[in-house]
Design an enzyme around this catalytic site. Structure first.
Site, short mmCIF file in Angstrom:
data_model
loop_
_atom_site.label_atom_id
_atom_site.label_comp_id
_atom_site.label_asym_id
_atom_site.label_seq_id
_atom_site.Cartn_x
_atom_site.Cartn_y
_atom_site.Cartn_z
N LYS A 196 14.89 -33.12 -32.37
CA LYS A 196 14.44 -34.09 -33.37
C LYS A 196 14.42 -33.46 -34.76
CE LYS A 196 10.42 -36.97 -34.38
NZ LYS A 196 9.62 -36.08 -35.23
N HIS A 216 4.76 -37.95 -19.40
CA HIS A 216 5.33 -38.48 -20.63
C HIS A 216 5.62 -39.96 -20.46
CE1 HIS A 216 6.33 -34.75 -23.04
NE2 HIS A 216 5.72 -34.32 -21.96
#
EC number: 4.1.1.31
Length: 879
Positions: free
Chosen positions: A545, A138
């Site tokens: 999120k 990531h």
């Protein structure tokens, strides 16, 4: 600063002094004076001196484009050096002697004995211990590999300087080396000139294994054995592997078009080449050491009558490993192979069996001390890493599989698979999975997207069983998503069972996970192939999120709890795979606390968790640091299984249901409900500029033309971290607690804080986040970068933040954040002096760039990238 941290303070001061000398030599004393003036003004500004703050702002706003880069670099590099010193502090001999952690394995074993937990139960639980860490690429590791090597060497110098018996000459030599390394770092460009490819990322992952984990794993096993022998009089079996590694690097193609089937094939070969090279180095040492002449009759009968029987066995292995390294090297260089595959090692057992025979023979001949040396370390590495170095996970989004099957069904005249009802999809998939005939037409030419999916499955089919650990389906929503992948694997020629892992990511998908798995377990074909074992991945990033931290945390907890209960009822052995990030907004928390906050029985089959981005460096980047991390993981898993957390009371559940709903509504009312939120977000943070930073190989958006909903969780968190509002980590959470307290639930909530690890960990995480926020800096971003008509939104969010901080302080009955962890509070205060100028510089740089977007100044762009990486270093957990 407490006396026990005096070594840390001295190291930080020393490194800072050497950095200052480097800057003076490289840039001149005028620049160093400017930097020092900014530092003093920042310190005084933090102390509440308004005149110093005004002067600081004036100084930073008038720096020339020419001088802005060395100023930004100075503060960024100091924060990196502070991180090195803090990381070293955790493994410093003086620190370890002074601070005995109650979270360590040693402390846990003593506690278990004190609570009369039967030794047999402890030993059997240790035998089942499994920590599987999954390295991912990531894009949060902003530090270049060129600098990482220098930082590791700085750490080694600090370790050597700690010895009390150094001569003056030795001490001077080490300090000179430190100055050289700091100078090398200063004269190295900290910003990559181009994005890394997936293969570059794989090389970084391999380097972590080679430089740290290769040594750390046998070291941890030795440490575990010492604790077991001391407390229970037993040793961990050589056959067991308490730590294992998998990787997404080169296998995770979700949203990354640059990870192709060919990429995966190349990374798998690179891994095997490096594994053979590392084992060859071990075997060469063994070949020199094992000059022993005595062996058992069984050993002699199996391997021949030789004067130095062990050396003969090891030399044979060395010859095969030399050819193995050469074989994979030729493939990587695209050269025609000159080596017969019969002459190389392809299976772990080929390496394990002769070495284990050596180990057994040495033991039986009274040479246990020799057997338990380098030979045992090598055996541990075979069990942990094997000839594939690490297992590889494959990950792809569910919609890509649906599109591929739709293309197939349309071609063969069955209609559009994607439009079918779920029951019809399942019926079709089960029928095809049970059929002996192939589904794919012989002369069919698929689209490039579908061809890539099928080619990836063919790469899997070409690997020996066990090299690919699992196939993960991101955004999994239905049972057919799992069955679809099984069918595609079957059609590609995969003849062994490969675990297919649904990843439940959004709030709705987490809530539906039990129903989806129930449907799967009721499919006869499916139960027949899984051998009563199932892995399920819990997504932390996208759920937070989607719904905010509090609602996501509760959905994750309930999903795990329901899946544990379902699998126990169905007789299925469940492994939960945790997709955590480094930040609170992506499920991050101190490892020990996070694991003890899991639902009861959720860790009984071990832990599988992602280690992401910069957290790999902080937790696993040095052998001794990695051993500490393994120790914390192991103690938490064993404690969770032997001293399980309490089942939450119904009154606690009721409160959490209420907090989940209200926090989600508050979060979504801002992020989704306010039409001004997206333009505010894009102007108040460097979100758009972040896309220019060449971090990972994966694009920052799933859909380049989409809004916040298409933005990946990592840049979403990263952007808010930069302007110090850190919105995703707290929005809705404390406000919902405040509402519940106002309804008369304070006593119950305080009880939850005291007695429920799940809830107390969330409160602790919020407190940590709040201690890193800064409302004045956030407002400064708004006043200089945001249109006036949007200021109201930032003001409203800052007012919420201040009210939320008061709520958390009222629960902890403290006047200051982090008062129970004063060292962390001091560390943050120290960093703020160096991070604040970077934040203020960033605002000035963003303003300059946005004023002239058509003709950006390269120096200003470069300086902006430096502030982004520097703030990331100051905040530590960036993504």
């Amino acid at each position: 600063m407490p006396q026990k941290y005096s070594t840390l303070k001295n190291n930080i001061n020393m490194l800072g002094h050497f950095l200052g000398e480097t800057i003076s030599d490289a840039q001149g004393s005028d620049i160093l004076d400017l930097i020092e003036n900014i530092r003093v003004l920042s310190r005084d500004s933090r102390s509440g001196d308004e005149k110093a703050r005004e002067k600081l702002l004036d100084t930073l706003s008038t720096i020339s484009n020419e001088n802005i880069i060395p100023v930004a670099r100075a503060f960024s590099q100091f924060l990196n050096l502070t991180n090195i010193a803090e990381q070293y502090q955790t493994i410093s001999r003086k620190h370890i002697d002074q601070v005995a952690s109650d979270r360590s394995l040693e402390a846990l074993f003593e506690r278990l004995k004190a609570q009369n937990v039967p030794a047999e139960k402890v030993i059997s639980t240790v035998e089942k211990l499994l920590i599987e860490l999954v390295l991912t690429a990531h894009p949060t590791e902003v530090t270049r590999r060129s600098l990482l090597h220098k930082y590791v060497e700085i750490n080694r110098c600090l370790s050597r300087l700690e010895h009390d018996d150094l001569t003056q000459s030795e001490s001077t030599k080490l300090k000179r080396r430190l100055m050289q390394l700091i100078a090398l770092a200063w004269h190295t460009n900290e910003i990559r000139t181009q994005r890394p490819t997936p293969v570059d990322e794989a090389k970084w992952g391999i380097a972590v294994i080679e430089n740290s984990l290769w040594k750390a794993v046998p070291d941890f096993c030795r440490q575990l054995n010492l604790h077991l022998e001391k407390n229970f009089g037993v040793q961990h079996s050589v056959n067991l592997a308490p730590v294992k590694f998998s990787s997404w690097i080169g296998g995770d193609r979700d949203g990354n078009p640059f990870v192709t089937a060919e990429t995966t094939r190349q990374v798998l070969i690179m891994n095997r080449w490096k594994a053979a090279e590392l084992f060859l180095a071990d075997i060469q040492v063994l070949s020199e050491e094992l000059s022993v002449v005595h062996c058992t009759e069984e050993f002699r009968a199996k391997y021949g009558d030789h004067l130095e029987p062990y050396r003969v066995v090891v030399k044979n292995l060395r010859a095969k490993l030399v050819k193995t390294v050469a074989y994979y090297g030729e493939i990587l260089e695209n050269k025609p192979s000159t080596i017969n595959t019969n002459d190389i090692l392809t299976d772990d057992q080929q390496l394990w069996e002769p070495l284990y025979d050596c180990y057994q023979s040495l033991h039986q001949c009274g040479m246990r001390i020799i057997a338990n040396g380098i030979l045992l370390d090598c055996l541990r590495r075979i069990r942990c890493f094997g000839l594939s170095l690490s297992h590889l996970d494959i990950r792809q989004e569910s919609l890509r599989h649906t599109k591929a099957l739709s293309e197939i069904t349309r071609y063969i005249g069955l209609g559009d698979y994607s439009q079918w009802m779920e029951d019809d999809k399942q019926a079709f998939l089960i029928r095809e999975l049970s059929s002996r005939r192939p589904l794919l037409p012989r002369n069919w030419t698929p689209s490039l997207e579908t061809q890539e999916i099928l080619e990836t499955c063919r790469v899997i089919a070409q690997q020996p069983e066990g090299v690919i650990s699992c196939y993960i389906i991101s955004m999994a929503r239905t049972a057919s998503d799992v069955l679809a992948v099984h069918l595609l694997l079957k059609e590609a020629g995969v003849t062994y069972y490969l675990p297919v892992v649904p990843l439940f990511e959004t709030l709705d998908d987490l809530n539906a996970s039990k129903e989806v798995m129930t449907q799967l377990f009721n499919v006869g074909w499916y139960r027949g192939v899984i051998n009563n074992k199932q892995m399920v991945m819990i997504g932390y990033s996208d759920s937070a999120k989607d719904a905010g931290m509090m609602a996501a945390s509760w959905a994750q907890y309930r999903a795990q709890e329901q899946l544990v209960n379902l699998c126990e009822k169905m007789g299925v052995e469940l492994t939960l795979f945790h997709g955590r990030g480094g930040t609170i907004g992506r499920g991050g928390a101190p490892a020990h606390a996070a694991l003890l906050s899991q639902p009861p029985r959720s860790l009984k089959n071990g832990l599988r968790v992602t280690e992401q981005g910069e957290m790999i460096r902080f937790k696993l980047g040095l052998p001794a640091v990695a051993v500490n991390s393994f120790d914390l993981y192991a103690s938490a898993i064993l404690e969770a299984n032997l001293l399980p957390p309490p089942e939450p009371k119904e009154s606690w559940r009721a409160i959490m249901n209420e907090l989940s709903d209200s926090s989600c509504n508050i979060y979504r009312s801002v992020v989704r409900g306010d039409k001004d939120f997206v333009p505010y977000f894009r102007s108040a943070t460097p979100e758009q500029e972040l896309s220019k930073l060449p971090l990972g190989s994966r694009p920052s958006k799933r859909n380049p033309n989409g809004g916040v909903e298409s933005l990946r969780a990592i840049p979403w968190i990263f952007a808010w971290m930069q302007n110090r509002l850190m919105l995703p980590a707290w929005l809705g959470a404390s406000a919902s607690i405040r509402q519940s307290i106002e309804k008369g639930n304070k006593e119950t909530i305080e009880e939850m804080c005291k007695n429920w690890p799940f809830f107390s960990t969330r409160i602790g995480m919020l407190e940590m986040v709040f201690s890193k926020t800064d409302t004045w800096l956030s407002e400064h971003y708004d006043l200089n970068l945001v249109k006036k008509e949007l200021w109201y939104l930032g003001q409203s969010l800052r007012e919420q933040l201040q009210a939320d901080i008061k709520t958390i302080l009222s629960l902890s009955h403290e006047d200051e954040l982090m008062s129970d962890l004063p060292w962390i509070a001091e560390s943050i205060a120290l960093r703020n002096i160096y991070t604040d100028p970077l934040n203020l510089l960033q605002v000035e740089l963003l303003r300059r760039l946005r004023e002239n977007p058509e003709n950006p100044n390269p120096d200003v762009e470069q300086a902006l990238m430096i502030t982004i990486t520097g703030i990331a270093a100051g905040m530590r957990n960036t993504g």
